[in-house]
Design a protein around this motif. Structure first.
Motif, PDB file in Angstrom:
ATOM      1  N   HIS A  33       0.831  -1.207   0.000  1.00 50.91           N
ATOM      2  CA  HIS A  33       0.000   0.000   0.000  1.00 50.91           C
ATOM      3  C   HIS A  33       0.864   1.255   0.000  1.00 50.91           C
ATOM      4  N   VAL A  34       0.211   2.413  -0.153  1.00 54.07           N
ATOM      5  CA  VAL A  34       0.982   3.639  -0.405  1.00 54.07           C
ATOM      6  C   VAL A  34       1.024   4.595   0.781  1.00 54.07           C
ATOM      7  N   VAL A  35       0.296   4.261   1.858  1.00 56.16           N
ATOM      8  CA  VAL A  35       0.235   5.213   2.973  1.00 56.16           C
ATOM      9  C   VAL A  35       1.139   4.782   4.134  1.00 56.16           C
ATOM     10  N   ALA A  36       1.188   5.629   5.161  1.00 58.02           N
ATOM     11  CA  ALA A  36       2.003   5.338   6.341  1.00 58.02           C
ATOM     12  C   ALA A  36       1.311   4.281   7.208  1.00 58.02           C
ATOM     13  N   PRO A  90      -6.552   0.100  -2.920  1.00 53.47           N
ATOM     14  CA  PRO A  90      -6.469   1.441  -3.521  1.00 53.47           C
ATOM     15  C   PRO A  90      -7.660   2.298  -3.118  1.00 53.47           C
ATOM     16  N   SER A  91      -7.452   3.588  -3.165  1.00 46.69           N
ATOM     17  CA  SER A  91      -8.572   4.477  -2.893  1.00 46.69           C
ATOM     18  C   SER A  91      -9.599   4.282  -4.013  1.00 46.69           C
ATOM     19  N   LEU A  92     -10.864   4.547  -3.684  1.00 49.07           N
ATOM     20  CA  LEU A  92     -11.940   4.314  -4.655  1.00 49.07           C
ATOM     21  C   LEU A  92     -11.808   5.229  -5.879  1.00 49.07           C
ATOM     22  N   ALA A  93     -10.925   6.222  -5.771  1.00 46.19           N
ATOM     23  CA  ALA A  93     -10.698   7.124  -6.907  1.00 46.19           C
ATOM     24  C   ALA A  93      -9.805   6.492  -7.973  1.00 46.19           C
ATOM     25  N   LYS A  94      -9.245   5.330  -7.677  1.00 47.85           N
ATOM     26  CA  LYS A  94      -8.216   4.777  -8.566  1.00 47.85           C
ATOM     27  C   LYS A  94      -8.678   3.548  -9.367  1.00 47.85           C
ATOM     28  N   PHE A  95      -9.990   3.444  -9.583  1.00 44.41           N
ATOM     29  CA  PHE A  95     -10.521   2.264 -10.276  1.00 44.41           C
ATOM     30  C   PHE A  95     -11.070   2.558 -11.665  1.00 44.41           C
ATOM     31  N   HIS A 145     -12.737   2.375   5.430  1.00 40.46           N
ATOM     32  CA  HIS A 145     -12.838   3.833   5.508  1.00 40.46           C
ATOM     33  C   HIS A 145     -11.478   4.473   5.740  1.00 40.46           C
ATOM     34  N   ASN A 146     -11.312   5.639   5.118  1.00 45.74           N
ATOM     35  CA  ASN A 146     -10.367   6.596   5.659  1.00 45.74           C
ATOM     36  C   ASN A 146     -11.250   7.719   6.190  1.00 45.74           C
ATOM     37  N   GLY A 147     -11.722   8.592   5.287  1.00 45.34           N
ATOM     38  CA  GLY A 147     -12.627   9.623   5.798  1.00 45.34           C
ATOM     39  C   GLY A 147     -12.891  10.701   4.775  1.00 45.34           C
ATOM     40  N   PHE A 168      -3.886  22.092  -8.251  1.00 49.36           N
ATOM     41  CA  PHE A 168      -4.197  21.110  -7.209  1.00 49.36           C
ATOM     42  C   PHE A 168      -3.770  19.715  -7.627  1.00 49.36           C
ATOM     43  N   ARG A 169      -3.115  19.034  -6.737  1.00 53.51           N
ATOM     44  CA  ARG A 169      -2.797  17.621  -6.986  1.00 53.51           C
ATOM     45  C   ARG A 169      -4.083  16.816  -6.881  1.00 53.51           C
ATOM     46  N   VAL A 170      -4.326  15.939  -7.866  1.00 55.97           N
ATOM     47  CA  VAL A 170      -5.460  15.014  -7.765  1.00 55.97           C
ATOM     48  C   VAL A 170      -4.981  13.579  -7.955  1.00 55.97           C
ATOM     49  N   GLN A 171      -5.772  12.659  -7.394  1.00 54.31           N
ATOM     50  CA  GLN A 171      -5.540  11.241  -7.655  1.00 54.31           C
ATOM     51  C   GLN A 171      -5.908  10.982  -9.120  1.00 54.31           C
ATOM     52  N   ALA A 172      -5.629   9.766  -9.592  1.00 46.70           N
ATOM     53  CA  ALA A 172      -5.889   9.439 -10.993  1.00 46.70           C
ATOM     54  C   ALA A 172      -7.394   9.265 -11.230  1.00 46.70           C
ATOM     55  N   SER A 212      -5.694  12.206   8.259  1.00 45.62           N
ATOM     56  CA  SER A 212      -4.680  11.166   8.538  1.00 45.62           C
ATOM     57  C   SER A 212      -3.608  11.141   7.443  1.00 45.62           C
ATOM     58  N   ASN A 213      -3.996  11.366   6.201  1.00 43.30           N
ATOM     59  CA  ASN A 213      -2.996  11.419   5.125  1.00 43.30           C
ATOM     60  C   ASN A 213      -2.210  12.725   5.164  1.00 43.30           C
ATOM     61  N   ILE A 214      -2.891  13.813   5.498  1.00 41.28           N
ATOM     62  CA  ILE A 214      -2.199  15.112   5.560  1.00 41.28           C
ATOM     63  C   ILE A 214      -1.108  15.039   6.624  1.00 41.28           C
ATOM     64  N   VAL A 233     -15.237  12.020  -0.297  1.00 39.65           N
ATOM     65  CA  VAL A 233     -14.767  10.918   0.553  1.00 39.65           C
ATOM     66  C   VAL A 233     -13.498  10.277  -0.032  1.00 39.65           C
ATOM     67  N   LEU A 234     -12.620   9.837   0.873  1.00 45.64           N
ATOM     68  CA  LEU A 234     -11.487   9.015   0.426  1.00 45.64           C
ATOM     69  C   LEU A 234     -11.566   7.699   1.205  1.00 45.64           C
ATOM     70  N   ASP A 235     -12.083   6.704   0.548  1.00 46.72           N
ATOM     71  CA  ASP A 235     -12.192   5.369   1.136  1.00 46.72           C
ATOM     72  C   ASP A 235     -11.495   4.369   0.219  1.00 46.72           C
ATOM     73  N   TYR A 236     -11.457   3.117   0.652  1.00 46.15           N
ATOM     74  CA  TYR A 236     -10.705   2.111  -0.094  1.00 46.15           C
ATOM     75  C   TYR A 236     -11.547   0.882  -0.401  1.00 46.15           C
ATOM     76  N   MET A 237     -11.138   0.176  -1.466  1.00 42.93           N
ATOM     77  CA  MET A 237     -11.666  -1.175  -1.650  1.00 42.93           C
ATOM     78  C   MET A 237     -10.491  -2.129  -1.489  1.00 42.93           C
TER      79      MET A 237
HETATM   80  C1  LMR Z   1      -4.111   9.507  -2.454  1.00 42.42           C
HETATM   81  O1  LMR Z   1      -3.506   9.195  -3.494  1.00 42.42           O
HETATM   82  O2  LMR Z   1      -4.231  10.678  -2.073  1.00 42.42           O
HETATM   83  C2  LMR Z   1      -4.720   8.430  -1.616  1.00 42.42           C
HETATM   84  O3  LMR Z   1      -5.407   7.548  -2.445  1.00 42.42           O
HETATM   85  C3  LMR Z   1      -3.677   7.695  -0.836  1.00 42.42           C
HETATM   86  C4  LMR Z   1      -4.302   6.627   0.006  1.00 42.42           C
HETATM   87  O4  LMR Z   1      -4.161   5.461  -0.315  1.00 42.42           O
HETATM   88  O5  LMR Z   1      -4.946   7.010   1.004  1.00 42.42           O
END
Ligand code: LMR
Length: 329
Positions: A33-36, A90-95, A145-147, A168-172, A212-214, A233-237
């Motif tokens: 995974h990509v987070v801390a 991955p975050s739900l934004a990455k599908f 969940h993240n949040g 602004f940085r955005v996810q894919a 939490s990511n910030i 929302v930033l959540d995961y599958m």
């Molecule tokens: C991001 O790229 O900002 C997030 O998807 C990172 C993550 O996995 O929380």
């Protein structure tokens, strides 16, 4: 004749010893995974490892790779499909490359709070999405969940016009790109591992993330302001390779399935507290100011960003958007 039989016997014996040695080898599950580690997903991965190894003894070995240390954004999905990792979240934004429907989660101002997100994820429509990519060899095992996301920048963002012209940085995610275009800002896709540096060097001026990511990426050290916008929302599958999952011995798969249910419940119970704790740590660090929006200001952001829904209605499906909206009750 005897010689041949003895040779055959020795051969059979050595084959069966090799077989026994093979059977004793644990199944290695790599979770990348990509987070801390001190984030909802980071904690979930470690709890999964702990429970799987406790309950499955020598049958399973779980290796967790946090912080993009094995595969980063853009590579982890490919690695899952190639069998180089077995679990990712991955975050739900990455599908969007795999299914357009999951884009529903990125629509700005769709969910009023995390309880609504949770209700939608648990609904038949939400559960259906977990199985929607099996033809692509991807099986969803649960939602973590993240949040809710907060906007951050080096400029105070109180009204949409404050974001005008900023990068602004955005996810894919095409939805997230459109969301920033809607306030006349410039979105820039960037992998998670590059965000801190991007903000530090000014390649981008702002971002959107849960606390939490910030905090865990130290973004608050390179962003003067965080606007508590809760705009998305930033959540995961949690996903696995379908062929790998189906090839597991039934007892192992059954136990792992139970563990995932338990870990998912725990991650989802703890995520909010983790985010609130990190918000407090950001306040204590005094590196950036957290701005609260008035209801009128929040309404302005909503009005500016909501037209994005209509742009993606065709790809996502009006019924799915309706089902998600209905979770607000
Ligand atoms: C991001 O790229 O900002 C997030 O998807 C990172 C993550 O996995 O929380």
């Amino acid at each position: 004749m005897f010689k041949l039989t003895a040779k055959a016997l020795a051969c059979a014996l050595s084959l069966s010893i090799a077989g026994m040695a093979q059977a004793a080898e644990p199944i290695v599950i790599k979770f990348s995974h990509v987070v801390a580690e001190h984030t909802p997903k980071g904690q979930g991965a470690m709890l999964f490892k702990k429970l799987a190894e406790e309950r499955l003894g020598d049958k399973v070995k779980v290796e967790v790779y946090p912080n993009s240390s094995l595969f980063g954004d853009g590579k982890e999905m490919e690695a899952l499909l190639l069998g180089d990792v077995q679990l990712i979240a991955p975050s739900l934004a990455k599908f969007e490359q795999y299914t357009k429907q999951i884009q529903v989660f990125d629509l700005p101002f769709l969910f009023q709070d995390m309880a609504a997100v949770d209700r939608f994820q648990q609904s038949p429509a939400g559960q259906g999405l977990l199985k929607s990519m099996e033809d692509k060899n991807i099986t969803g095992l649960g939602y973590w969940h993240n949040g809710l996301k907060q906007l951050s920048a080096n400029k105070a963002l109180r009204e949409p016009k404050d974001a005008r012209g900023l990068k602004f940085r955005v996810q894919a995610s095409a939805v997230l790109e459109e969301q920033f275009k809607a306030v006349r800002a410039n979105p820039r896709k960037m992998s998670f591992a590059e965000v801190y540096q991007g903000l530090q060097t000014g390649v981008v001026n702002g971002a959107e993330n849960p606390y939490s990511n910030i905090y865990s990426q130290k973004m608050h050290e390179v962003q003067k302001y965080i606007t508590e916008s809760n705009h998305g929302v930033l959540d995961y599958m949690l996903i696995t390779n379908t062929k790998f999952w189906n090839s597991l011995p039934e007892d192992v798969r059954g136990e792992l399935g139970k563990i995932i249910v338990e870990v998912t419940a725990e991650v989802n119970k703890q995520a909010d507290a983790l985010n609130q704790g990190d918000k407090q740590r950001i306040l204590d660090a005094k590196t950036s100011e957290i701005l609260n929006l008035t209801p009128e200001q929040r309404g302005m952001w909503r009005d500016a960003m909501k037209p994005v829904w209509a742009k993606f209605e065709g790809e996502i499906g009006a019924d799915l958007i309706k089902a998600a909206d209905a979770a607000n009750q």
